[in-house]
Write a protein that holds these residues in place. Structure first.
Motif, mmCIF file in Angstrom:
data_model
loop_
_atom_site.group_PDB
_atom_site.id
_atom_site.type_symbol
_atom_site.label_atom_id
_atom_site.label_comp_id
_atom_site.label_asym_id
_atom_site.label_seq_id
_atom_site.Cartn_x
_atom_site.Cartn_y
_atom_site.Cartn_z
ATOM 1 N N ALA A 198 -1.623 8.530 9.919
ATOM 2 C CA ALA A 198 -0.213 7.827 9.362
ATOM 3 C C ALA A 198 -0.510 7.907 7.807
ATOM 4 N N THR A 199 -1.550 7.460 7.159
ATOM 5 C CA THR A 199 -1.718 7.785 5.681
ATOM 6 C C THR A 199 -1.389 9.005 5.284
ATOM 7 N N SER A 200 -2.129 10.038 5.781
ATOM 8 C CA SER A 200 -2.051 11.482 5.449
ATOM 9 C C SER A 200 -0.703 11.859 5.604
ATOM 10 N N ILE A 201 0.088 11.616 6.532
ATOM 11 C CA ILE A 201 1.444 12.075 6.612
ATOM 12 C C ILE A 201 2.376 11.527 5.522
ATOM 13 N N GLU A 202 1.951 10.146 5.360
ATOM 14 C CA GLU A 202 2.716 9.411 4.309
ATOM 15 C C GLU A 202 2.439 10.052 2.928
ATOM 16 N N ASN A 203 1.293 10.540 2.632
ATOM 17 C CA ASN A 203 0.831 11.006 1.329
ATOM 18 C C ASN A 203 1.580 12.282 0.999
ATOM 19 N N ARG A 204 1.949 13.006 2.413
ATOM 20 C CA ARG A 204 2.340 14.466 2.409
ATOM 21 C C ARG A 204 3.962 14.167 2.048
ATOM 22 N N LEU A 205 4.447 13.028 2.924
ATOM 23 C CA LEU A 205 5.792 12.711 2.466
ATOM 24 C C LEU A 205 6.300 12.445 1.079
ATOM 25 N N LEU A 206 5.338 11.523 0.558
ATOM 26 C CA LEU A 206 5.678 11.065 -0.978
ATOM 27 C C LEU A 206 5.742 12.281 -1.876
ATOM 28 N N GLN A 207 4.726 13.330 -1.600
ATOM 29 C CA GLN A 207 4.737 14.182 -2.579
ATOM 30 C C GLN A 207 5.911 15.150 -2.470
ATOM 31 N N ALA A 208 6.211 15.433 -1.144
ATOM 32 C CA ALA A 208 7.561 16.173 -0.828
ATOM 33 C C ALA A 208 8.671 15.611 -1.438
ATOM 34 N N GLN A 209 8.852 14.297 -1.448
ATOM 35 C CA GLN A 209 10.005 13.701 -2.302
ATOM 36 C C GLN A 209 10.048 13.545 -3.740
ATOM 37 N N SER A 210 9.046 14.240 -4.232
ATOM 38 C CA SER A 210 8.575 13.823 -5.668
ATOM 39 C C SER A 210 9.013 15.248 -6.399
ATOM 40 N N ASP A 211 9.969 15.781 -6.191
ATOM 41 C CA ASP A 211 10.399 17.119 -7.104
ATOM 42 C C ASP A 211 10.575 17.127 -8.497
ATOM 43 N N ARG A 212 10.856 15.741 -8.772
ATOM 44 C CA ARG A 212 11.121 15.621 -10.218
ATOM 45 C C ARG A 212 10.086 14.761 -10.860
ATOM 46 N N HIS A 213 8.891 14.453 -10.298
ATOM 47 C CA HIS A 213 7.974 13.831 -10.777
ATOM 48 C C HIS A 213 6.608 14.542 -11.108
ATOM 49 N N LEU A 214 5.769 13.954 -11.878
ATOM 50 C CA LEU A 214 4.423 14.124 -12.043
ATOM 51 C C LEU A 214 3.844 13.502 -10.991
ATOM 52 N N VAL A 215 2.912 13.988 -10.198
ATOM 53 C CA VAL A 215 2.171 13.430 -9.170
ATOM 54 C C VAL A 215 0.784 13.296 -9.395
ATOM 55 N N LEU A 216 0.312 11.930 -9.633
ATOM 56 C CA LEU A 216 -1.054 11.705 -9.896
ATOM 57 C C LEU A 216 -1.818 11.556 -8.754
ATOM 58 N N HIS A 217 -3.093 12.117 -8.417
ATOM 59 C CA HIS A 217 -4.023 12.006 -7.732
ATOM 60 C C HIS A 217 -5.377 11.399 -8.315
ATOM 61 N N PHE A 218 -5.795 10.257 -7.646
ATOM 62 C CA PHE A 218 -6.764 9.449 -8.360
ATOM 63 C C PHE A 218 -7.496 8.674 -7.374
ATOM 64 N N GLN A 219 -8.919 8.763 -7.744
ATOM 65 C CA GLN A 219 -9.789 7.732 -6.930
ATOM 66 C C GLN A 219 -11.165 7.440 -7.456
ATOM 67 N N ALA A 220 -11.674 6.571 -7.179
ATOM 68 C CA ALA A 220 -13.003 6.105 -8.151
ATOM 69 C C ALA A 220 -14.023 7.188 -7.943
ATOM 70 N N ALA A 221 -14.021 7.692 -6.573
ATOM 71 C CA ALA A 221 -14.993 8.856 -6.496
ATOM 72 C C ALA A 221 -14.286 10.225 -6.395
ATOM 73 N N PRO A 222 -14.607 11.218 -7.055
ATOM 74 C CA PRO A 222 -14.110 12.523 -7.103
ATOM 75 C C PRO A 222 -13.962 13.190 -5.523
ATOM 76 N N ALA A 223 -14.897 12.907 -4.728
ATOM 77 C CA ALA A 223 -14.994 13.709 -3.344
ATOM 78 C C ALA A 223 -13.883 13.010 -2.584
ATOM 79 N N LEU A 224 -13.071 11.835 -3.083
ATOM 80 C CA LEU A 224 -12.170 11.239 -2.041
ATOM 81 C C LEU A 224 -10.829 11.941 -2.634
ATOM 82 N N LEU A 225 -10.717 12.915 -3.550
ATOM 83 C CA LEU A 225 -9.466 13.391 -4.165
ATOM 84 C C LEU A 225 -9.157 14.335 -3.053
ATOM 85 N N GLY A 226 -7.799 14.471 -2.617
ATOM 86 C CA GLY A 226 -7.447 15.676 -1.519
ATOM 87 C C GLY A 226 -7.754 14.990 -0.373
ATOM 88 N N THR A 227 -8.223 13.732 0.227
ATOM 89 C CA THR A 227 -8.234 13.178 1.375
ATOM 90 C C THR A 227 -7.177 11.998 1.455
#
Length: 425
Positions: free
Chosen positions: A216-245
């Motif tokens: 559900a979190t993964s779906i929500e993250n995709r939806l948030l990005q799909a709805q941000s066609d006029r935004h900068l989207v920041l991806h961040f985490q305390a560990a780089p290996a968690l980016l994209g997850t």
């Protein structure tokens, strides 16, 4: 003198004062609530008790069979059309989840914000799951008002993840079912869908709440990005290996530097409550827009220190107004310079006839002169940054429009349109 040990009296205690399994505790809770009209606090979750109370107040009779008919065809078509964005964002994760659950006899359901099923696992119905086969059809409404207490019904009502097992369901006919559900929200924080796992006549055999929560979190993250066609989207985490997850933090930043949305992980990492105003990137991240735009060109995550002192790894995605994602590392410098589109490429309405003909000839060959970038005049807006990105990529490719379009992942027509924008765009 030694005295005899004191013995405890068991007089007045029930025959079975302790119930070791969740099933036994739920059965006792059900007896107390429905037969004795006693609130069974501590035997089942508070969410289930409250749902039982709401279901009873709605007039449900647990011994009867609730209506499991789908909504009308016209209503279903309207529901599917209204939730097309959710379905598109969920498709990849739904396919992966269904593949992961092969052999478990679990059913994957996706409902809209009102509880109407808009997606269900494909394939043959499992034997011994007659009730689930009827209840898990596209168009069936799983909200409390229709079928009483279920996990998706609780999520629709409360917006919180829920698990309902066996006789925790309100209706007697659902007592062999188990379901776990989690919410999906949009950029405005509104509930837009519920992801649910259900099974009948057998246990899950795994932590269904954790699995459904991750997807559900993964779906929500995709939806948030799909709805941000006029935004900068920041991806961040305390560990780089968690980016994209599904465990990465996400934030949407508007052209004026305001953080307009955060996902749940982003709220946690930045120390913001879900109902707190987001604030500006300066307040939350200690960064300026120019610094964020500069991160669009980095091939890997950069370490950024928050005002709280926490170090986080960050990537920044620049999204076109046309809805196209611009890949990382396309050629941004540390301080990207804004471009004045009107002076770089003449607009069709203002160009002389001879120049227009030359443009058409150049376009027929897939090559146009690469315009020069204007001198920096301050922090670029997102529109200027997008324009500059196309110009720089075009320059790097020697004016070859086809190669530039392939590199950016866009159409050649989009490149031409951006180059011909007037200064007032």
């Amino acid at each position: 003198m030694r005295t005899a040990p004191r013995t405890l009296s068991t007089e007045g205690l029930p025959a079975q004062p302790f119930f070791q399994t969740p099933e036994q505790r739920a059965a006792l809770a059900r007896q107390r609530f429905f037969d004795e009209d006693v609130r069974p606090s501590g035997l089942v979750s508070e969410a289930v008790i409250q749902s039982w109370g709401r279901s009873r107040s709605l007039g449900h009779t647990r011994h009867k069979c609730p209506s499991l008919d789908p909504v009308s065809r016209a209503s279903l078509n309207a529901t599917l059309a209204r939730n097309r964005e959710l379905l598109d964002a969920a498709q990849l994760d739904l396919n992966q989840l269904e593949a992961s659950l092969t052999g478990t006899q679990c059913r994957v359901l996706l409902t809209d914000a009102t509880g109407v099923i808009v997606h269900v696992t494909h394939g043959a119905r499992e034997p011994g799951q007659g009730t689930l086969n009827v209840a898990s059809r596209v168009g069936v409404n799983l909200a409390e008002g229709h079928i009483g207490t279920t996990a998706p019904g609780i999520v629709v009502r409360t917006g919180l993840a829920s698990t309902v097992l066996g006789c925790e369901h309100y209706y007697d006919m659902f007592q062999d079912m188990r379901c776990a559900a989690a919410p999906i929200r949009d950029v405005q924080g509104r509930l837009v869908g519920v992801l649910d796992l259900s099974t009948e006549s057998r246990g899950f055999g795994f932590d269904a709440a954790s699995v459904v929560g991750v997807f559900a979190t993964s779906i929500e993250n995709r939806l948030l990005q799909a709805q941000s066609d006029r935004h900068l989207v920041l991806h961040f985490q305390a560990a780089p290996a968690l980016l994209g997850t599904p465990m990465e933090g996400l934030a949407g930043v508007s052209t004026d530097g305001e953080v307009v949305w955060l996902n749940a992980t982003g709220h946690s990492l930045l120390g913001r409550g879900p109902k707190q105003p987001q604030g500006s990137v300066g307040e939350l991240l200690g960064l300026e827009m120019r610094q964020l735009l500069a991160l669009c060109g980095t091939p890997s995550a950069r370490l950024v220190q928050l005002p709280s002192g926490l170090g986080i790894w960050m990537k920044v995605e620049l999204r076109m107004p046309d809805g196209v994602d611009v890949p990382h590392g396309v050629g941004w410098s540390a301080a990207p310079a804004p471009v004045a589109p009107a002076t770089s490429v003449p607009h069709e309405r203002d160009a002389p006839a001879q120049h227009h003909e030359a443009d058409e000839a150049a376009e027929a060959n897939g090559v146009v002169p690469a315009p020069a970038a204007a001198a920096p005049t301050g922090a670029p807006s997102l529109a200027e940054a997008q324009q500059a990105l196309i110009v720089r990529s075009l320059q790097a490719n020697g004016g070859n429009v086809a190669r530039t379009a392939r590199q950016l992942g866009v159409s050649r027509g989009l490149v031409y349109r951006h180059l011909r924008k007037p200064a007032t765009d």
